[in-house]
Scaffold this active site. Structure first.
Site, PDB file in Angstrom:
ATOM      1  N   THR A 161      86.644  39.676  74.596  1.00 12.74           N
ATOM      2  CA  THR A 161      87.855  40.056  75.324  1.00 12.74           C
ATOM      3  C   THR A 161      89.101  39.417  74.752  1.00 12.74           C
ATOM      4  O   THR A 161      90.176  40.025  74.752  1.00 12.74           O
ATOM      5  CB  THR A 161      87.714  39.674  76.811  1.00 12.74           C
ATOM      6  OG1 THR A 161      86.618  40.394  77.370  1.00 12.74           O
ATOM      7  CG2 THR A 161      88.972  40.003  77.597  1.00 12.74           C
ATOM      8  N   SER A 217      80.416  40.350  73.390  1.00 12.60           N
ATOM      9  CA  SER A 217      79.347  39.341  73.367  1.00 12.60           C
ATOM     10  C   SER A 217      78.067  39.846  74.022  1.00 12.60           C
ATOM     11  O   SER A 217      76.990  39.297  73.791  1.00 12.60           O
ATOM     12  CB  SER A 217      79.804  38.040  74.030  1.00 12.60           C
ATOM     13  OG  SER A 217      80.013  38.221  75.418  1.00 12.60           O
ATOM     14  N   THR A 265      83.103  36.390  76.857  1.00 13.46           N
ATOM     15  CA  THR A 265      82.647  35.516  77.939  1.00 13.46           C
ATOM     16  C   THR A 265      81.295  35.929  78.528  1.00 13.46           C
ATOM     17  O   THR A 265      80.663  35.131  79.219  1.00 13.46           O
ATOM     18  CB  THR A 265      83.684  35.461  79.077  1.00 13.46           C
ATOM     19  OG1 THR A 265      83.873  36.775  79.617  1.00 13.46           O
ATOM     20  CG2 THR A 265      85.007  34.920  78.566  1.00 13.46           C
ATOM     21  N   ASP A 266      80.840  37.170  78.286  1.00 12.36           N
ATOM     22  CA  ASP A 266      79.589  37.621  78.908  1.00 12.36           C
ATOM     23  C   ASP A 266      78.416  36.718  78.543  1.00 12.36           C
ATOM     24  O   ASP A 266      77.563  36.419  79.388  1.00 12.36           O
ATOM     25  CB  ASP A 266      79.270  39.056  78.496  1.00 12.36           C
ATOM     26  CG  ASP A 266      80.116  40.076  79.241  1.00 12.36           C
ATOM     27  OD1 ASP A 266      80.873  39.680  80.145  1.00 12.36           O
ATOM     28  OD2 ASP A 266      80.015  41.272  78.912  1.00 12.36           O
TER      29      ASP A 266
END
EC number: 3.5.1.1
Length: 341
Positions: A24, A72, A105-106
């Site tokens: 992101t 990710s 961030t996932d």
């Protein structure tokens, strides 16, 4: 290693290398209002991210590269191994003083923990990302990246292991977790708190990790081309053995069960596993997102041949079991690894 601390080096800015992987923080859309559903294609490159943080050149000499450019959620073990090898290669360069990785961030907490156990250096490694795309109003990526670079350039950041820097917090990769799908302060250490914080360019540490990491770790992935296959199964009321049976029959090397409370495995599932003649390794973790998985009367580890996850979440227990299986196939030794790290 000592080059950074020599007197003449204090007249030079620390050399911080950035490895961009996508996520992101690199996403950009035509509308600044679009903060969800954005595309993972055509992501900003590392040099473009750096241009968004004017003034950082006063704090560090920066070089950068793109190793991947993906969401990710698309990270796999080939990416993890490639990234770990590249990080070790960069940190072995005596001219490099610290490293920053930008990441989606996932799965950020998974990559961070994997590197925490496989990076063989005492130099700072700081992973950061963002919850809002680069094109959004008040995007958090530039601030997070500035803080990460300042941390990697800090003398105090050495020997702290891989860290996550988000929303001004400095968090150990061992304990960090994403706790919200949308809040900017999503990354926290629920049990043990933060290592420190970054305010402006001021990096302050208050705590340090004491469990083995970095050069203290026994795991070496430099020559690995694949990792043992470990799957995670979630438990629930009236849980059958069906998913466990399918995973076992698929030939996996290990299983992490996100058990109930302190890792209790439901009756049908645990009795199926106990009756197996040839068992993949099974770690009892908890579907509760914090706390310690200790001995449990419903599933005694010695009787069932299972392994306590300790305070590792299921996703981190999975990574630790994968790495443990690269060095041993002895049940007691694997139990010891979960207690050690």
């Amino acid at each position: 290693m000592l080059r950074y601390f020599e007197k003449e080096h204090f007249m030079k800015l620390p050399h911080i290398h950035i490895i961009a992987t996508g996520g992101t923080i690199a996403a950009h859309e035509k509308s600044a209002m679009q903060t969800t559903g954005y595309s993972a294609n055509d992501l900003l490159l590392a040099n473009e991210l750096i241009r968004s943080i004017k003034g950082i050149e006063a704090h560090a000499e920066i070089t950068a590269e793109n190793i991947f450019s993906l969401a990710s959620s698309a990270m796999d073990e080939a990416h993890l191994l490639q990234l770990a090898r590249r990080v070790n290669e960069v940190l072995a360069d005596p001219t490099v003083d610290g490293l920053v990785i930008t990441h989606g961030t996932d799965t950020l907490e998974e990559t961070a923990f994997f590197l925490y156990l496989t990076v063989k250096s005492s130099k700072p490694v700081v992973i950061t990302g963002s919850m809002l795309p680069a094109s959004a109003h008040s995007a958090d990526g530039p601030g997070n990246l500035i803080n990460a670079i300042c941390t990697a350039a800090s003398r105090e950041a050495w020997e702290k292991g891989v860290m996550v820097c988000m929303c001004n917090r400095l968090l150990s990769a061992r304990d960090v977790a994403k706790t919200s799908t949308y809040r900017l302060d999503t990354f926290k250490c629920l049990e043990y708190g933060t290592l420190g914080h970054v305010i402006g360019a001021d990096v302050r540490f208050y705590y340090a990790p004491v469990r083995p990491h970095g050069s203290q770790s026994q795991f070496d992935v430099q020559a690995l081309t694949e990792l043992p296959r470990v799957e995670i199964i979630m438990t629930h009321e009236n849980c059958s053995e069906l998913l466990l049976k399918n995973v076992v029959e698929s030939g996996c090397d290990g299983i992490v069960v996100a058990g109930m409370g302190s890792g209790a495995i439901p009756p049908r599932m645990r009795e199926y596993y106990k009756a197996l003649e040839k068992k993949p390794f099974l770690v009892r973790a908890s579907r509760v997102y914090s706390g310690y998985v200790a001995a449990h009367s419903a599933t005694p580890d010695q009787e069932y041949g299972t392994i306590c996850a300790g305070d590792f979440t299921p996703i981190k227990a999975r990574l630790l079991l994968q790495l443990a299986l690269t060095v041993t196939s002895d049940l007691d030794e694997i139990r010891g690894i979960f207690q050690k790290y």
